[in-house]
Design a protein around this motif. Structure first.
Motif, PDB file in Angstrom:
ATOM      1  N   THR A  87      -3.926  61.746 -63.090  1.00  0.00           N
ATOM      2  CA  THR A  87      -3.636  63.076 -63.580  1.00  0.00           C
ATOM      3  C   THR A  87      -2.742  63.824 -62.607  1.00  0.00           C
ATOM      4  O   THR A  87      -2.814  63.609 -61.395  1.00  0.00           O
ATOM      5  N   ALA A  88      -1.881  64.679 -63.141  1.00  0.00           N
ATOM      6  CA  ALA A  88      -1.006  65.492 -62.310  1.00  0.00           C
ATOM      7  C   ALA A  88      -1.736  66.771 -61.920  1.00  0.00           C
ATOM      8  O   ALA A  88      -2.113  67.579 -62.768  1.00  0.00           O
ATOM      9  N   LYS A  89      -1.966  66.908 -60.627  1.00  0.00           N
ATOM     10  CA  LYS A  89      -2.638  68.087 -60.073  1.00  0.00           C
ATOM     11  C   LYS A  89      -3.983  68.309 -60.770  1.00  0.00           C
ATOM     12  O   LYS A  89      -4.773  67.383 -60.906  1.00  0.00           O
ATOM     13  N   ASP A  90      -4.260  69.556 -61.254  1.00  0.00           N
ATOM     14  CA  ASP A  90      -5.594  69.817 -61.792  1.00  0.00           C
ATOM     15  C   ASP A  90      -5.657  69.704 -63.320  1.00  0.00           C
ATOM     16  O   ASP A  90      -6.593  70.156 -63.947  1.00  0.00           O
ATOM     17  N   LYS A  91      -4.645  69.079 -63.931  1.00  0.00           N
ATOM     18  CA  LYS A  91      -4.645  68.898 -65.378  1.00  0.00           C
ATOM     19  C   LYS A  91      -5.421  67.625 -65.722  1.00  0.00           C
ATOM     20  O   LYS A  91      -4.976  66.532 -65.450  1.00  0.00           O
ATOM     21  N   PHE A  92      -6.601  67.804 -66.342  1.00  0.00           N
ATOM     22  CA  PHE A  92      -7.439  66.642 -66.635  1.00  0.00           C
ATOM     23  C   PHE A  92      -8.126  66.834 -67.979  1.00  0.00           C
ATOM     24  O   PHE A  92      -8.796  67.839 -68.207  1.00  0.00           O
ATOM     25  N   GLU A  93      -7.930  65.872 -68.862  1.00  0.00           N
ATOM     26  CA  GLU A  93      -8.599  65.881 -70.155  1.00  0.00           C
ATOM     27  C   GLU A  93      -9.048  64.458 -70.470  1.00  0.00           C
ATOM     28  O   GLU A  93      -8.337  63.510 -70.188  1.00  0.00           O
ATOM     29  N   SER A  94     -10.225  64.349 -71.080  1.00  0.00           N
ATOM     30  CA  SER A  94     -10.712  63.027 -71.466  1.00  0.00           C
ATOM     31  C   SER A  94     -11.607  63.152 -72.683  1.00  0.00           C
ATOM     32  O   SER A  94     -12.441  64.058 -72.767  1.00  0.00           O
ATOM     33  N   THR A  95     -11.424  62.237 -73.625  1.00  0.00           N
ATOM     34  CA  THR A  95     -12.280  62.199 -74.818  1.00  0.00           C
ATOM     35  C   THR A  95     -13.444  61.235 -74.613  1.00  0.00           C
ATOM     36  O   THR A  95     -14.277  61.068 -75.500  1.00  0.00           O
ATOM     37  N   VAL A  96     -13.500  60.606 -73.443  1.00  0.00           N
ATOM     38  CA  VAL A  96     -14.537  59.620 -73.146  1.00  0.00           C
ATOM     39  C   VAL A  96     -15.800  60.323 -72.648  1.00  0.00           C
ATOM     40  O   VAL A  96     -15.728  61.268 -71.856  1.00  0.00           O
ATOM     41  N   ASP A  97     -16.946  59.868 -73.092  1.00  0.00           N
ATOM     42  CA  ASP A  97     -18.227  60.405 -72.628  1.00  0.00           C
ATOM     43  C   ASP A  97     -18.539  59.816 -71.250  1.00  0.00           C
ATOM     44  O   ASP A  97     -18.596  58.589 -71.091  1.00  0.00           O
ATOM     45  N   PHE A  98     -18.708  60.665 -70.246  1.00  0.00           N
ATOM     46  CA  PHE A  98     -19.000  60.185 -68.897  1.00  0.00           C
ATOM     47  C   PHE A  98     -19.914  61.161 -68.181  1.00  0.00           C
ATOM     48  O   PHE A  98     -20.029  62.333 -68.558  1.00  0.00           O
ATOM     49  N   ASP A  99     -20.597  60.682 -67.138  1.00  0.00           N
ATOM     50  CA  ASP A  99     -21.475  61.561 -66.376  1.00  0.00           C
ATOM     51  C   ASP A  99     -21.160  61.556 -64.882  1.00  0.00           C
ATOM     52  O   ASP A  99     -21.764  62.311 -64.116  1.00  0.00           O
ATOM     53  N   ASN A 104     -10.622  53.450 -73.546  1.00  0.00           N
ATOM     54  CA  ASN A 104      -9.280  53.787 -74.026  1.00  0.00           C
ATOM     55  C   ASN A 104      -8.300  52.663 -73.733  1.00  0.00           C
ATOM     56  O   ASN A 104      -8.441  51.941 -72.736  1.00  0.00           O
ATOM     57  N   THR A 105      -7.281  52.531 -74.573  1.00  0.00           N
ATOM     58  CA  THR A 105      -6.217  51.563 -74.339  1.00  0.00           C
ATOM     59  C   THR A 105      -5.328  52.049 -73.201  1.00  0.00           C
ATOM     60  O   THR A 105      -4.901  53.204 -73.184  1.00  0.00           O
ATOM     61  N   ARG A 106      -5.066  51.198 -72.245  1.00  0.00           N
ATOM     62  CA  ARG A 106      -4.281  51.572 -71.076  1.00  0.00           C
ATOM     63  C   ARG A 106      -2.818  51.196 -71.266  1.00  0.00           C
ATOM     64  O   ARG A 106      -2.482  50.203 -71.905  1.00  0.00           O
ATOM     65  N   GLN A 107      -1.939  52.009 -70.673  1.00  0.00           N
ATOM     66  CA  GLN A 107      -0.520  51.654 -70.607  1.00  0.00           C
ATOM     67  C   GLN A 107      -0.294  50.845 -69.337  1.00  0.00           C
ATOM     68  O   GLN A 107      -0.646  51.279 -68.244  1.00  0.00           O
ATOM     69  N   VAL A 108       0.273  49.651 -69.484  1.00  0.00           N
ATOM     70  CA  VAL A 108       0.464  48.761 -68.333  1.00  0.00           C
ATOM     71  C   VAL A 108       1.709  49.180 -67.556  1.00  0.00           C
ATOM     72  O   VAL A 108       2.760  49.462 -68.125  1.00  0.00           O
ATOM     73  N   THR A 109       1.564  49.243 -66.239  1.00  0.00           N
ATOM     74  CA  THR A 109       2.678  49.549 -65.342  1.00  0.00           C
ATOM     75  C   THR A 109       3.022  48.300 -64.549  1.00  0.00           C
ATOM     76  O   THR A 109       2.148  47.677 -63.950  1.00  0.00           O
ATOM     77  N   LYS A 110       4.288  47.920 -64.535  1.00  0.00           N
ATOM     78  CA  LYS A 110       4.712  46.749 -63.776  1.00  0.00           C
ATOM     79  C   LYS A 110       4.835  47.112 -62.300  1.00  0.00           C
ATOM     80  O   LYS A 110       5.555  48.034 -61.941  1.00  0.00           O
ATOM     81  N   VAL A 111       4.135  46.382 -61.442  1.00  0.00           N
ATOM     82  CA  VAL A 111       4.215  46.607 -60.004  1.00  0.00           C
ATOM     83  C   VAL A 111       5.280  45.672 -59.434  1.00  0.00           C
ATOM     84  O   VAL A 111       5.148  44.448 -59.524  1.00  0.00           O
ATOM     85  N   PRO A 112       6.357  46.202 -58.868  1.00  0.00           N
ATOM     86  CA  PRO A 112       7.430  45.331 -58.360  1.00  0.00           C
ATOM     87  C   PRO A 112       6.952  44.465 -57.204  1.00  0.00           C
ATOM     88  O   PRO A 112       6.067  44.854 -56.441  1.00  0.00           O
ATOM     89  N   ALA A 113       7.544  43.297 -57.093  1.00  0.00           N
ATOM     90  CA  ALA A 113       7.151  42.358 -56.041  1.00  0.00           C
ATOM     91  C   ALA A 113       7.297  42.977 -54.657  1.00  0.00           C
ATOM     92  O   ALA A 113       6.511  42.700 -53.746  1.00  0.00           O
ATOM     93  N   SER A 114       8.306  43.840 -54.480  1.00  0.00           N
ATOM     94  CA  SER A 114       8.556  44.440 -53.164  1.00  0.00           C
ATOM     95  C   SER A 114       7.423  45.360 -52.723  1.00  0.00           C
ATOM     96  O   SER A 114       7.232  45.587 -51.525  1.00  0.00           O
ATOM     97  N   ALA A 115       6.667  45.897 -53.687  1.00  0.00           N
ATOM     98  CA  ALA A 115       5.588  46.832 -53.351  1.00  0.00           C
ATOM     99  C   ALA A 115       4.205  46.215 -53.479  1.00  0.00           C
ATOM    100  O   ALA A 115       3.215  46.818 -53.055  1.00  0.00           O
ATOM    101  N   PHE A 116       4.120  44.994 -54.024  1.00  0.00           N
ATOM    102  CA  PHE A 116       2.813  44.441 -54.397  1.00  0.00           C
ATOM    103  C   PHE A 116       1.859  44.303 -53.207  1.00  0.00           C
ATOM    104  O   PHE A 116       0.710  44.721 -53.278  1.00  0.00           O
ATOM    105  N   LYS A 117       2.301  43.716 -52.106  1.00  0.00           N
ATOM    106  CA  LYS A 117       1.391  43.474 -50.973  1.00  0.00           C
ATOM    107  C   LYS A 117       0.826  44.776 -50.413  1.00  0.00           C
ATOM    108  O   LYS A 117      -0.380  44.901 -50.167  1.00  0.00           O
ATOM    109  N   THR A 118       1.701  45.784 -50.223  1.00  0.00           N
ATOM    110  CA  THR A 118       1.252  47.061 -49.673  1.00  0.00           C
ATOM    111  C   THR A 118       0.215  47.710 -50.579  1.00  0.00           C
ATOM    112  O   THR A 118      -0.839  48.167 -50.125  1.00  0.00           O
ATOM    113  N   VAL A 119       0.497  47.725 -51.884  1.00  0.00           N
ATOM    114  CA  VAL A 119      -0.423  48.359 -52.825  1.00  0.00           C
ATOM    115  C   VAL A 119      -1.713  47.547 -52.946  1.00  0.00           C
ATOM    116  O   VAL A 119      -2.811  48.109 -52.983  1.00  0.00           O
TER     117      VAL A 119
END
Length: 265
Positions: A55-67, A100-115
């Protein structure tokens, strides 16, 4: 390896501060997020993982039931989208399906080890506090496909390659193993695209740094002198902030890519 942390615990929240400005983790029974910076959230219901996102800063919304909610504010130099992606992969590798269905983000090879190293650190800390997102010792993170290897040769050093893509236009030669000659007059993409949450991405930061290093040879987003860069990827970051496979963007006069000239099969 020992991990040093600063921990603050109250009735509704546990705040875990990593050393050396490596980020902050919060474990909370509240259903709101209070932060002035982007962060990753993991939602739980009766200790079971039900959703992940950022989430960007304090903007947070979710339709999922959680505790319960876990929030992770990574260090500034680790791309938040990439951390979320590898965390989700680590969780899903253990058979957990998010609501929820997630949007997949491709992690580039150059950043993979660090992340990946950072995600492994976060996983160890959460497991210690009773929130095992994945049994790291028994089920490793899925391996990424092997990155294509390219080899410099004398033939390719004589070829001029052209880029006409992503608001950039340039002539490039791979003159030595660690030297890419970017000829004067190259047109550069003026501005990098921001992430969906408005933040500056890892590739954009890298591209701006390379441009800063050569700022005396740039005027109005056009190079005024020849510039030596270290690799094909660095050329892509410099000209158009990456975001694509630059080995396929450099083409000779007949349309043959630098990848075709140099890929190791």
């Amino acid at each position: 390896m020992a991990i040093e942390l600063d921990v603050t615990i109250n009735e509704s929240k546990t705040v875990i501060q990593l050393k050396d400005n490596q980020g902050i983790i919060e474990l909370s029974n509240e259903k709101t997020i209070s932060s002035d910076k982007p962060l990753i959230y993991v939602l739980l219901k009766a200790k079971a993982l039900v959703d992940i996102g950022h989430t960007a800063k304090d903007k947070f919304e979710s339709t999922v039931d959680f505790d319960q909610i876990i929030t992770i504010m990574p260090t500034w130099d680790v791309e938040i989208d990439y951390v979320e992606q590898l965390l989700a992969e680590q969780i899903e590798a253990n058979g957990i399906v998010f609501t929820n269905t997630r949007q997949v983000t491709k992690v580039p090879a150059s950043a993979f080890k660090t992340v990946n190293d950072y995600v492994t650190l976060i996983g160890r800390i959460l497991a210690t506090f009773g929130y095992p997102l994945a049994p790291i010792e028994t089920k490793p993170v899925k391996k990424k496909p092997a990155k294509a290897q390219h080899r410099w040769n004398k033939e390719v050093s004589q070829v001029e390659f052209y880029i006409d893509s992503r608001e950039s236009k340039a002539t490039v030669m791979w003159q030595k193993r660690n030297e890419m000659l970017l000829k004067a007059g190259a047109k550069m993409k003026p501005q990098a695209e921001l992430n969906k949450d408005g933040s500056v991405g890892f590739s954009a930061k890298m591209g701006e740094k390379i441009r800063f290093d050569h700022q005396d040879k740039i005027k109005n987003f056009t190079t005024t002198e020849d510039i030596i860069l270290k690799s094909v990827n660095e050329v892509g970051l410099f000209l158009y902030f990456g975001g694509t496979n630059s080995w396929l963007e450099l083409l000779d006069a007949a349309g043959k890519s630098i990848d075709e000239y140099t890929v190791v099969k």
